[in-house]
Scaffold this active site. Structure first.
Site, mmCIF file in Angstrom:
data_model
loop_
_atom_site.group_PDB
_atom_site.id
_atom_site.type_symbol
_atom_site.label_atom_id
_atom_site.label_comp_id
_atom_site.label_asym_id
_atom_site.label_seq_id
_atom_site.Cartn_x
_atom_site.Cartn_y
_atom_site.Cartn_z
ATOM 1 N N CYS A 230 0.810 -1.231 0.000
ATOM 2 C CA CYS A 230 0.000 0.000 0.000
ATOM 3 C C CYS A 230 0.835 1.270 0.000
ATOM 4 O O CYS A 230 0.335 2.325 -0.371
ATOM 5 C CB CYS A 230 -0.958 0.003 1.183
ATOM 6 S SG CYS A 230 -0.206 0.399 2.770
ATOM 7 N N GLU B 194 -21.973 9.735 -0.842
ATOM 8 C CA GLU B 194 -22.290 8.498 -1.549
ATOM 9 C C GLU B 194 -22.749 8.684 -3.003
ATOM 10 O O GLU B 194 -22.418 7.872 -3.863
ATOM 11 C CB GLU B 194 -23.393 7.747 -0.787
ATOM 12 C CG GLU B 194 -22.946 7.260 0.568
ATOM 13 C CD GLU B 194 -24.120 6.730 1.377
ATOM 14 O OE1 GLU B 194 -24.188 5.531 1.613
ATOM 15 O OE2 GLU B 194 -24.981 7.555 1.757
#
Ligand SMILES: Cc1cc2nc3c(=O)[nH]c(=O)nc-3n(C[C@H](O)[C@H](O)[C@H](O)COP(=O)(O)OP(=O)(O)OC[C@H]3O[C@@H](n4cnc5c(N)ncnc54)[C@H](O)[C@@H]3O)c2cc1C
Ligand code: FES
Length: 1281
Positions: free
Chosen positions: A10, A1213
């Site tokens: 990562c 969202e």
């Protein structure tokens, strides 16, 4: 420095390593992943972490300042790693090119909280390093001098680059001179001895050989990127012969300890110095290294490590094998040279090298005249990913002819070792390089590169097809070269459209161009009024400097213990026994905690259907059975591994299909019906039936679940520091488990490194365990889950199966819809019932609807909330039938979509009237700003000219309902303290997870109180300041907490009013001073008006809707299934934005997270319900290169929203689903590929559109040569859950 994965995948832990090279007399800087770097390898090395380059107390480094001020950091957990990649690049090259920057970021993945790293790149301009967003000017066709006819002012600038300090390379910290002196001295053999591991660092080859003969089982470690259990380590990094590079008559000999980075430099130099015919193999090595891991790995990993690891998916081994590279091995017995051929690898991760032997060097040969070489790799993600199939291919022709003298085809990913296609090569030797050879080669390869349908790794048909696709690419590449050299005249028979086969994607690299458009604040708005302005995220600078405190950064308490979970390895089983005797003998072991230690109730969960600890039965792999407490993290991990559990296995239900067969559903099946579906079908011209499956998604917040529990010693009081979106439920569940009232438990949340819904309820499963452990021991207990544990136990987005029947007219107008949605809920209800049918219409007016939403009960970890909360799945299935029915009608999909869009005043299938419906405006603006029609023509032209690369485009709308559908959750609280110096301490019920909520709340309070934002501070969210908070979820947090903040401020203002009136010229400080005697300390709540009844299909589930439209273009490689996101245009209605920088960041972040959902991220489970994908190594989220090369975001202008604070709208969202435009663009491109194979009918494409699915859908001669095994005749390696 942060820990995001612990496996090099990562980049969150990126640091700069600096060392002095006495041979080159130069200080070298490179990035490395701290999580993999052995501490012993740091001898004579300087390490710089993000904390070392600047801070907010003195001065930020320009790299830190730029990423912060240009809104490049949101959740901030990935930011230190990104800063360090940039910093290191600048130390080596203060004037980098864009490609250098893109390469530097290859090894950093970013949390999609809305982080915009792809946009925040650095460039050199006029002697100052400046960071720019790649687009700063209005994109829209200028009409009447302004983007909107001059009615409102628009801006494309989110920050002022003139504020940035210039980069001054002379100001960087110097390399410690003593390290230089030490490096210049003669090195001595070093030995470090730890509790369990010994590390020896010899300095001469003879020392090394002697050591290996003494300890034949010792591991030689250079980069340590192949982490494994090692008791004895020998580090050869200091041995000159193992780092040497030599040009010989036949090739280049490279020391086995040379890093991949240095191999790359050597190869690059050779390619530029030598005639091209000599460097065919070197170019193939470079091609493989280009896609080999990220720079942090390439900087430390050695070529010898790659060979000796003997991984079947090594990228270099197929090249070395096909080229016949030679390895020199050395031992006490002397030296021997072996060729990398079919005998070298003897089994999975085994070679012919003897234990006492050392790989000294590898000779990569020059290619000869008439020799051609290629290497290919296909992975799940282009950047920083291991291969699915990889290969090296070599052919040598007889002098001046196109007759094959020698051919070698080596593949990785097709067997337990790298292999040669010996039989095929034998048959092809002596043959002419022509079509017949191609056909025979494919036939032979399809037989020889066979795989069992149960082969580990799965993707069997895809892998087999890739072997042929790669050969075809090689064949055409060589043919072109032969033709160029005049050896073959054959090329003529190939259409020009074939020749792009071996070209990379034909998209431009990122350029400095416009990308955002937003509405400026109205003229006359006070300068200090920050609402509507791009205020920088209040923690951005601290995040960029590493000062921001996350849960695990809290300093250790005295006597603190570390907890490691003990979880089930079976999906469904009775627990027969738990044996901790071996664990008890691990040093530092304190105790084992299990169900019997729970002082309160062991029953927990939103629906009271879960346990704190499993007692008799486990219902998923990862089910928490107990936990080990020890003095350190390392000891507790070791002890947890030593706990032995015996099970009696029961049959698990893993997939939706199995649940349907066994009717294993949670109660409370939701239905919404509207109109007369039967009549609708009767009136329809056509009826279409189909099915679509959507895979789940891992949240992949960069900061994993973390809790620190501190017992206070009195009356059951406990303080919990938690990374959670839901302080209230965390408090309630912990109190319940502890058997104390909620008033004894305080939950405190400073910030999270991402949440995305994954910390809405699932964080409580860890917190309750940690609280019980702290209660039992009376000591502070900490646990931060490792990435693999987190991925295993915490669930994710629900996989969905949608079955639909849709009736429609010839013109594409939809009349009637019948749908069944099955979601995989896992082993508990959690929030699954909220994930239902409300978004099945996406943005379309469907007169007659019959729908049912069923949650399947399975033996997977409970699935849960995830950004969009079922909306993206529901809408995706709508877009599936919409695109298929457009095909059926023979009409352009965009026309059919527009025809069916709602209008203002229409009612949805859940009978809510649409007011302030701006979607059609978004649609028209997006269509025009993307030049949709003109580009569509260009795409058609491109597709005619290219047989094996295809482009596709699609435009997709979204309508997203805003509110918790459980009405009482739409409440919030805020507490405002004003201190006598006039400073304001603001607390509200929402948590900060990178989405900029605290920043927006400060803006709201600043305008409401009329004080500058600099006077307002938010320290944390806590249950003892604002009680009974709703989770920070459903995109409503700015709305509801904003109203609460506003109300609280109004209350204070009201109390101040008389004071202000009596002293109108006074300052804020004066009024507060006067008010001090009145003791101002207030809280208030705001509750919007919503509520919906499923049975009666009545009421309003949503307060309002957010709208947006996206148009995306992609290019696919039909032979490999790879794709490139070329361009995306988004128009989004966020009302009157509270903070356009944060909103645009949210739009970009949600979109990229959606790209992961719909095109990349794939959770893979065994048929027994065991999750394979437990880290970034196997589970791929989008990297920088997956962000569309051109990415334009604009905020719809003049669309104030009367339902939320200061006319704003929710944004977290809604934009996620717009990434479906990428999926349908891919599908569009596949249509074009299939058309060339004579297939014109609609076809099924499940989500995500991975390379495997894309390739398999591009049916052609190669896929037909690799037919699938009959389902049911074999046990697959993984199943679709
Ligand atoms: C995040 C990540 C991404 C990766 N991506 C890729 C990828 O894209 N492609 C790919 O092919 N690989 C990839 N790898 C695998 C790995 O990076 C490579 O195999 C690397 O080259 C190993 O080198 P090392 O120096 O780190 O080996 P080490 O971990 O130091 O050693 C590996 C093994 O080799 C043995 N060994 C090393 N040198 C010698 C020697 N001279 N003589 C005898 N034995 C020796 C060691 O004993 C040990 O068993 C990735 C790994 C990680 C962690
Ligand atoms: S924590 Fe080191 S790379 Fe992820």
């Amino acid at each position: 420095t942060k820990l995001g994965c612990g496996e090099g995948g990562c980049g969150a832990c990126t640091v700069m390593i600096s060392k002095y090279d006495p041979f080159r007399k130069k200080i070298l800087h490179h990035t490395a992943n701290a999580c993999l770097f052995p501490i012993c390898a740091l001898h004579h090395v300087a390490v710089t972490t993000v904390e070392g380059i600047g801070n907010t107390k003195s001065r930020l480094h320009p790299a830190q300042e730029r990423i912060a001020k240009s809104h490049g950091s949101q959740c901030g957990f990935c930011t230190p790693g990104i800063v360090m990649s940039m910093y290191t690049l600048l130390r080596n090259n203060p004037e980098p090119h864009m490609e250098d920057i893109e390469d530097a970021f290859q090894g950093n993945i970013h949390s999609p909280a809305g982080v915009q790293p792809g946009r925040t790149v650095f460039c050199k301009s006029c002697n100052v390093l400046m960071l720019f967003r790649m687009a700063e000017v209005c994109l829209f066709p200028l009409q009447n001098g302004g983007c909107c006819g001059g009615k409102t002012m628009t801006s494309s600038s989110l920050f002022n680059s003139s504020e940035f300090q210039p980069l001054d390379p002379t100001q960087e910290p110097i390399f410690p001179p003593e390290l230089m002196t030490q490096s210049n001295k003669q090195q001595k053999q070093m030995c470090f001895k730890g509790e369990r591991v010994m590390w020896i660092q010899p300095t001469t080859l003879s020392e090394l050989v002697a050591l290996k003969s003494q300890y034949p089982n010792a591991k030689l470690v250079v980069g340590n990127t192949e982490v494994g259990k090692r008791k004895m380590i020998i580090a050869p990094a200091w041995i000159p012969e193992m780092n040497a590079v030599q040009h010989t008559e036949t090739g280049v000999t490279i020391g086995a300890a040379c890093t991949l980075k240095s191999v790359e430099e050597v190869m690059r130099k050779a390619v530029s110095d030598l005639p091209p015919y000599k460097t065919e193999i070197f170019q193939a090595v470079l091609e493989q290294l280009r896609w080999f891991a990220g720079p942090q790995i390439r900087n430390v990993a050695a070529i010898g490590g790659n060979i000796m690891t003997a991984s079947p998916i090594s990228d270099l081994n197929p090249v070395l094998m096909a080229s016949g590279s030679k390895l020199t091995l050395v031992s006490k017995e002397g030296r021997r040279t072996v060729t990398m051929d079919e005998k070298f690898f003897t089994g999975y991760r085994k070679t012919i090298v003897k234990p006492e032997e050392i790989l000294l060097s590898v000779e990569i040969p020059y290619s000869k005249k008439g020799e051609y070489f290629s290497a290919f790799k296909q992975a799940s993600r282009r950047e920083d990913d291991i291969a699915i199939v990889t290969c090296g291919m070599r052919v040598l022709f007889k002098d001046g002819t196109s007759q094959v003298e020698e051919i070698k085809l080596s593949y990785g990913g097709m067997a337990p070792t790298t292999i040669l296609a010996l039989k095929t090569c034998k048959e092809l030797t002596g043959r002419g390089w022509n079509d017949k050879l191609l056909q025979d080669a494919c036939r032979l390869l399809s037989g020889e590169m066979d795989l069992s349908p149960s082969a580990p790794g799965g993707m069997v048909d895809f892998r087999r097809t890739l072997t042929l696709s790669f050969f075809f690419k090689f064949y055409l590449t060589v043919l072109q070269k032969l033709s160029k050299s005049g050896t073959a005249s054959q090329l003529g028979i190939y259409l020009l459209s074939y020749l792009s086969v071996s070209n990379p994607f034909s998209s431009a690299s990122r350029v400095d161009q416009p990308c955002v458009l937003l509405q400026e604040v109205p003229k006359g708005q006070a300068v200090e009024d920050m609402v509507g302005r791009p205020l920088v995220h209040v923690s951005a600078s601290k995040q960029a400097s590493g000062e921001a405190v996350y849960c695990d950064d809290i300093p250790h308490y005295e006597n603190e213990l570390y907890l490691t979970l003990v979880t089930s390895t079976k999906a469904h089983a009775k627990i027969l026994s738990v044996d901790t005797s071996e664990a008890q003998s691990v040093p530092g072991f304190v105790c084992f905690v299990s169900a019997k230690d729970v002082p309160g109730s062991n029953v927990t969960g939103i629906a009271n259907d879960e346990t704190v600890f499993a007692k008799d039965v486990v219902t998923c792999v990862g089910h928490i059975i107990g936990a080990v407490l020890a003095d350190t993290q390392e000891h507790s991990r070791r002890a947890a591994k030593a706990v032995k559990i015996k099970y009696e296995e029961l049959k698990p239900i893993v997939t939706i299909q199995e649940a349907i067969e066994k009717q294993s559903f949670f109660k409370d099946i939701k239905r919404i019906n509207k109109g007369d579906v039967k009549k609708g079908f009767e009136e329809s011209d056509h009826i279409l039936e189909g099915e679509m499956y959507l895979g789940g998604q891992e949240h992949f917040y960069l900061e994993t679940h973390c809790t620190l529990a501190v017992p206070k010693g009195e009356d059951g009081e406990m303080e919990l520091f938690v990374s959670t979106q839901n302080p209230m439920k965390t408090q309630e569940f912990a109190a319940n488990a502890l058997g104390v009232p909620s008033n004894r438990v305080v939950v405190r949340v400073k910030r999270m490194g991402g949440g995305f819904g994954g910390k809405e309820t699932r964080s409580t499963i860890l917190t309750s365990v940690v609280a019980v452990a702290a209660f039992k021991t009376g000591r502070a207990v900490r646990c931060m889950l490792d990435r693999d544990e987190d991925m295993l136990i915490s669930g994710g987005r629900h996989p969905f199966l949608g079955r639909y029947k849709v009736g429609f007219m010839k013109n594409g107008r939809v009349k009637s819809l019948e749908v069944s949605y099955y979601s995989n809920g896992g082993n508990s209800v959690d929030l699954s019932h909220g994930v239902t049918l409300l978004h099945l219409d996406n943005s379309y007016n469907i007169p007659n609807v019959s729908s049912v939403g069923i949650v399947c009960k399975t033996n997977l970890p409970s699935n849960t909330a995830f950004r969009g909360f079922g909306g993206p799945q529901g809408m995706m299935i709508a877009e599936c039938w919409m695109s298929d029915l457009a095909r059926k009608c023979g009409l352009p999909p965009e026309e059919v979509r527009k025809l069916n869009l709602y209008h203002e005043g229409d009612t949805t299938h859940f009978n809510q009237k649409l007011e302030g419906f701006t979607l059609r405006r978004c649609w028209d603006e997006c269509l025009s700003s993307s030049s949709y029609h003109a580009r569509k023509k260009l795409i058609e032209e491109f597709n005619k000219q290219n047989r094996w690369k295809k482009r596709g485009m699609s435009i997709i709308p979204t309508k997203f309902g805003i509110s918790f559908t459980v009405p009482f959750l739409n409440q919030a609280g805020a507490l405002v303290h004003v201190y006598t110096d006039g400073s304001v301490l603001l607390t509200h019920g929402g948590t900060e997870m990178g989405q900029g909520l605290h920043t927006k709340m400060i803006q709201v309070a600043s305008r409401a109180l009329g004080v500058p934002t600099s006077k307002i501070y938010i320290s944390e969210t806590s249950t003892n300041t604002v009680p009974n908070t709703s989770p920070t979820a459903a995109s409503v947090s700015a709305d509801i907490n904003g109203m609460a903040v506003y109300n609280a401020c109004q209350t204070i203002l009201k109390r101040l009013e008389p004071i202000k009136q009596s002293n109108p010229k006074g300052s804020w400080e004066d009024w507060i001073k006067t008010a001090y005697e009145s003791c101002v300390s207030l809280s208030a709540t705001g509750i919007p008006d919503v509520g919906y009844n499923f049975e009666k299909n009545e009421g309003k589930p949503f307060s309002y809707f957010s709208y947006g439209v996206a148009c995306s273009e992609v290019e696919i490689d039909c032979l490999t299934g790879d794709h490139k996101n070329i361009r995306t245009d988004i128009v989004m209605d966020v009302g009157t934005s509270l903070n356009p920088a944060i909103d645009i960041g949210q739009i970009e972040g949600a979109f990229v997270q959606g790209i992961g959902l719909f095109t990349m991220e794939e959770l893979r489970y065994s048929p027994e319900g065991n999750l394979y994908t437990r880290g970034p190594g196997m589970y791929k989220i989008p990297a920088f290169g997956d962000i569309p090369t051109e990415f334009y975001v604009s905020l719809l202008r003049d669309c104030p929203n009367s339902k939320a604070v200061y006319s704003s709208k929710a944004v977290g969202e809604p934009p996620l689903f717009l990434s479906a435009s990428v999926f349908y663009a891919i599908k569009d491109a596949i249509y074009s590929a299939r058309k060339d194979s004579g297939l014109t009918e609609a076809f099924r494409l499940d989500s995500p559109a991975t390379p495997e699915r894309i390739r398999n859908a591009c049916v052609d001669i190669f896929t037909k040569m690799c037919p699938s095994a009959e389902p049911g005749t074999f046990k697959p390696w993984c199943v679709r859950v």
